[in-house]
Design a protein around this motif. Structure first.
Motif, mmCIF file in Angstrom:
data_model
loop_
_atom_site.group_PDB
_atom_site.id
_atom_site.type_symbol
_atom_site.label_atom_id
_atom_site.label_comp_id
_atom_site.label_asym_id
_atom_site.label_seq_id
_atom_site.Cartn_x
_atom_site.Cartn_y
_atom_site.Cartn_z
ATOM 1 N N PRO A 89 -36.611 -36.213 15.936
ATOM 2 C CA PRO A 89 -36.981 -36.499 14.542
ATOM 3 C C PRO A 89 -37.052 -35.242 13.664
ATOM 4 N N TYR A 90 -37.544 -34.143 14.222
ATOM 5 C CA TYR A 90 -37.606 -32.906 13.417
ATOM 6 C C TYR A 90 -36.197 -32.515 12.950
ATOM 7 N N GLY A 91 -35.276 -32.483 13.910
ATOM 8 C CA GLY A 91 -33.903 -32.103 13.563
ATOM 9 C C GLY A 91 -33.282 -33.099 12.601
ATOM 10 N N PHE B 97 -31.098 -19.793 13.461
ATOM 11 C CA PHE B 97 -31.013 -19.905 14.909
ATOM 12 C C PHE B 97 -32.411 -19.629 15.458
ATOM 13 N N ASN B 98 -32.621 -18.668 16.319
ATOM 14 C CA ASN B 98 -33.981 -18.530 16.881
ATOM 15 C C ASN B 98 -34.682 -17.276 16.378
ATOM 16 N N PRO B 99 -35.505 -17.394 15.364
ATOM 17 C CA PRO B 99 -36.161 -16.208 14.807
ATOM 18 C C PRO B 99 -37.245 -15.679 15.735
ATOM 19 N N ASN C 205 -45.049 -23.229 21.578
ATOM 20 C CA ASN C 205 -43.901 -23.994 22.089
ATOM 21 C C ASN C 205 -42.737 -23.060 22.371
ATOM 22 N N ASN C 206 -42.607 -22.042 21.490
ATOM 23 C CA ASN C 206 -41.418 -21.198 21.542
ATOM 24 C C ASN C 206 -41.559 -20.057 22.555
ATOM 25 N N LEU C 207 -40.396 -19.554 22.982
ATOM 26 C CA LEU C 207 -40.351 -18.604 24.083
ATOM 27 C C LEU C 207 -41.039 -17.273 23.797
ATOM 28 N N MET C 208 -40.674 -16.592 22.694
ATOM 29 C CA MET C 208 -41.166 -15.229 22.512
ATOM 30 C C MET C 208 -42.695 -15.170 22.315
ATOM 31 N N LEU D 34 -45.096 -16.917 32.670
ATOM 32 C CA LEU D 34 -44.210 -17.717 31.814
ATOM 33 C C LEU D 34 -43.622 -18.842 32.664
ATOM 34 N N LYS D 35 -43.614 -20.033 32.126
ATOM 35 C CA LYS D 35 -42.911 -21.144 32.788
ATOM 36 C C LYS D 35 -41.482 -21.158 32.233
ATOM 37 N N VAL D 36 -40.514 -20.977 33.107
ATOM 38 C CA VAL D 36 -39.109 -20.995 32.663
ATOM 39 C C VAL D 36 -38.578 -22.404 32.836
ATOM 40 N N PHE D 37 -38.186 -23.022 31.719
ATOM 41 C CA PHE D 37 -37.826 -24.457 31.761
ATOM 42 C C PHE D 37 -36.384 -24.639 32.251
ATOM 43 N N GLY D 38 -36.213 -24.513 33.550
ATOM 44 C CA GLY D 38 -34.912 -24.819 34.151
ATOM 45 C C GLY D 38 -34.073 -23.588 34.402
ATOM 46 N N VAL E 257 -29.627 -20.362 27.007
ATOM 47 C CA VAL E 257 -29.116 -19.261 26.178
ATOM 48 C C VAL E 257 -29.278 -19.620 24.708
ATOM 49 N N ARG E 258 -29.850 -18.663 23.918
ATOM 50 C CA ARG E 258 -30.059 -18.885 22.495
ATOM 51 C C ARG E 258 -29.644 -17.656 21.690
ATOM 52 N N ASP E 259 -29.440 -17.859 20.405
ATOM 53 C CA ASP E 259 -29.077 -16.768 19.481
ATOM 54 C C ASP E 259 -30.360 -16.310 18.796
ATOM 55 N N ARG F 135 -36.383 -28.577 33.762
ATOM 56 C CA ARG F 135 -35.892 -28.477 32.389
ATOM 57 C C ARG F 135 -36.875 -29.156 31.422
ATOM 58 N N ARG F 136 -36.919 -28.680 30.178
ATOM 59 C CA ARG F 136 -37.748 -29.324 29.145
ATOM 60 C C ARG F 136 -36.909 -30.426 28.504
ATOM 61 N N PRO F 137 -37.440 -31.670 28.406
ATOM 62 C CA PRO F 137 -36.641 -32.741 27.805
ATOM 63 C C PRO F 137 -36.160 -32.343 26.403
ATOM 64 N N GLY F 138 -34.887 -32.632 26.114
ATOM 65 C CA GLY F 138 -34.347 -32.360 24.773
ATOM 66 C C GLY F 138 -33.713 -30.989 24.645
ATOM 67 N N ASP F 139 -33.926 -30.114 25.628
ATOM 68 C CA ASP F 139 -33.325 -28.776 25.538
ATOM 69 C C ASP F 139 -31.820 -28.837 25.766
ATOM 70 N N ILE F 140 -31.101 -27.913 25.119
ATOM 71 C CA ILE F 140 -29.657 -27.790 25.379
ATOM 72 C C ILE F 140 -29.452 -26.509 26.193
HETATM 73 C C1 WQD Z 1 -35.819 -21.113 23.739
HETATM 74 C C2 WQD Z 1 -35.432 -21.135 25.207
HETATM 75 C C3 WQD Z 1 -36.309 -23.021 26.417
HETATM 76 C C4 WQD Z 1 -40.528 -21.790 26.030
HETATM 77 C C5 WQD Z 1 -36.754 -24.460 18.814
HETATM 78 C C6 WQD Z 1 -36.431 -25.573 17.865
HETATM 79 C C7 WQD Z 1 -35.643 -25.036 16.707
HETATM 80 C C8 WQD Z 1 -36.363 -23.881 16.072
HETATM 81 C C9 WQD Z 1 -36.643 -22.796 17.102
HETATM 82 C C10 WQD Z 1 -37.563 -24.731 14.199
HETATM 83 C C11 WQD Z 1 -35.054 -22.527 25.708
HETATM 84 C C12 WQD Z 1 -36.902 -21.715 26.944
HETATM 85 C C13 WQD Z 1 -39.144 -21.855 25.938
HETATM 86 C C14 WQD Z 1 -41.126 -21.585 27.300
HETATM 87 C C15 WQD Z 1 -38.950 -21.517 28.304
HETATM 88 N N1 WQD Z 1 -37.556 -24.307 15.480
HETATM 89 N N2 WQD Z 1 -38.373 -21.712 27.056
HETATM 90 N N3 WQD Z 1 -40.306 -21.461 28.391
HETATM 91 O O1 WQD Z 1 -35.973 -24.792 21.726
HETATM 92 O O2 WQD Z 1 -34.149 -23.082 21.191
HETATM 93 O O3 WQD Z 1 -35.558 -23.973 19.359
HETATM 94 O O4 WQD Z 1 -37.425 -23.409 18.141
HETATM 95 O O5 WQD Z 1 -36.683 -24.677 13.383
HETATM 96 O O6 WQD Z 1 -35.483 -26.080 15.786
HETATM 97 O O7 WQD Z 1 -35.604 -26.494 18.549
HETATM 98 O O8 WQD Z 1 -36.562 -22.428 21.013
HETATM 99 O O9 WQD Z 1 -38.173 -20.786 21.872
HETATM 100 O O10 WQD Z 1 -38.636 -23.256 22.251
HETATM 101 O O11 WQD Z 1 -36.806 -22.139 23.527
HETATM 102 O O12 WQD Z 1 -38.238 -21.383 29.313
HETATM 103 O O13 WQD Z 1 -42.393 -21.529 27.456
HETATM 104 O O14 WQD Z 1 -36.554 -20.734 25.987
HETATM 105 O O15 WQD Z 1 -36.008 -23.914 27.481
HETATM 106 O O16 WQD Z 1 -34.006 -22.374 26.654
HETATM 107 P P1 WQD Z 1 -35.503 -23.637 20.931
HETATM 108 P P2 WQD Z 1 -37.642 -22.154 22.154
#
Ligand code: WQD
Length: 345
Positions: free
Chosen positions: A146-148, A176-178, A196-199, A213-217, A228-230, A289-294
């Motif tokens: 829904p967010y997207g 992309f991923n700020p 929620n986000n990685l960094m 850190l829990k690595v989702f997959g 992999v993300r930008d 893996r986290r549901p919904g992740d690509i």
């Molecule tokens: C990055 C990678 C995770 C957390 C989301 C939104 C996007 C934008 C940015 C709003 C993925 C992995 C993450 C963790 C992990 N937000 N991860 N352990 O999902 O690419 O994008 O945030 O605009 O719309 O979809 O970013 O930082 O959540 O995840 O392994 O505790 O890190 O599986 O591969 P994401 P993310």
């Protein structure tokens, strides 16, 4: 006068800083749902310039109207919105109402006041699962949550607004991923609760808030099996907004731009880069893996370079150094400053 909605947030505060440094006058509307007024106090300290902060919600159209009446708004950078993917799945009506209705309220007032320059915060999440990489702006879209979908629907709504009145100048910026923070370490990402986000999660492990850190997959079809993300430095992202604002001032049209670096990094590559930059170990545990992740997503940012004269300049090391610098200086984020600074602002 530039109106920045959501300007007290992580990305918004960095945009306000860049605007002030470029001698723009800034008004911020923010409901402080996921942001801190302290960030704007610090932006003013860092720049030695002032901005105007109005606490409020875009669902209050009279408030928006009053801001336009009081401050002579000439353009809008619209960031305000709910943005947690997982949360949007459990609260779709809240996301549609807040993100869509809030934007409609804003655009109606812009129309009333003849203000037709809009820089809109969209997201790479509108691409869903990429058919091919790198992603250009003409890649197929299809949000998976829904967010997207709010971002995708708003892109289509803005297209219709432009078709109805070609005097509009609309720049749709797909983030992309700020990550990262201003080099001073005074402003940065401070998500409420568990990140929620990685960094932000990595930096909280490094500062001792979480054990690992829990690595989702680690079974994705990528360089090392992890996602992999930008990742793009938030200061580069902020400067992309200023470029769009200044380049399209006085023009008309609607254009979409990818704001990314064009390079992808995996979760484990980012962890390694962060450990090198911070000197801190980041223990991790592979989970499902986290549901919904690509699996993989990164941009072709050539169009923004060609048409806006912008490209990301900061490296993944800069992003890690600056992320760590913010967290080291602010282990508890902006907490404790919230009430005080609201009165001061
Ligand atoms: C990055 C990678 C995770 C957390 C989301 C939104 C996007 C934008 C940015 C709003 C993925 C992995 C993450 C963790 C992990 N937000 N991860 N352990 O999902 O690419 O994008 O945030 O605009 O719309 O979809 O970013 O930082 O959540 O995840 O392994 O505790 O890190 O599986 O591969 P994401 P993310």
């Amino acid at each position: 006068m530039i109106l920045v909605t959501g300007g007290a947030g992580y990305i918004g505060s960095h945009i306000c800083l860049e605007l002030l440094e470029r001698n723009h006058e800034v008004v911020v509307i923010d409901n402080l749902y996921n942001s801190h007024p302290e960030s704007l106090l610090r932006v003013q300290e860092l720049t030695g310039k002032t901005l105007t902060f109005v606490e409020g919600d875009l669902l209050d159209q009279d408030l928006i109207r009053k801001v336009f009446e009081d401050y002579g708004i000439t353009a809008v950078i619209h960031l305000a919105g709910l943005k947690a993917v997982g949360e949007s799945v459990s609260m779709p009506l809240t996301y549609y109402h807040n993100n869509i209705t809030g934007t409609l309220m804003l655009c109606e007032v812009m129309k009333e006041f003849g203000v037709k320059q809009l820089i809109f915060s969209s997201s790479a999440t509108v691409y869903g699962t990429p058919d091919s990489l790198p992603l250009t702006e003409s890649a197929s879209v299809g949000a998976a949550n829904p967010y997207g979908r709010t971002k995708l629907m708003l892109e289509e709504i803005l297209q219709d607004v432009y078709v109805s009145d070609e005097a509009w100048s609309i720049s749709v910026l797909r983030y992309f991923n700020p990550i990262g923070s201003h080099s001073s370490g005074r402003i940065g990402e401070d998500p409420a609760g568990i990140p929620n986000n990685l960094m932000p999660y990595i930096t909280k492990v490094a500062v001792g808030h979480f054990p690992d850190l829990k690595v989702f997959g680690d079974d994705y079809p990528t360089v090392d099996g992890t996602g992999v993300r930008d990742y793009i430095h938030v200061v580069d992202l902020a400067r992309g907004h200023v470029h769009a604002l200044e380049k399209t001032a006085g023009e008309t049209g609607i254009e979409t731009y990818n704001l990314g670096t064009g390079e992808g990094y995996s979760v484990l590559q980012l962890v390694q880069a962060f450990e090198k930059a911070s000197g801190r170990k980041v223990p991790y545990e592979i989970q499902d893996r986290r549901p919904g992740d690509i699996a993989e997503c990164f941009a072709d940012p050539a169009k923004a370079h060609l048409k806006l004269g912008w490209q990301a300049e900061k490296t993944i090391d800069d992003m890690c150094v600056d992320s760590w610098n913010w967290r080291k200086q602010n282990p508890e984020g902006y907490t404790g400053e919230k009430n005080a600074s609201k009165q001061e602002l």
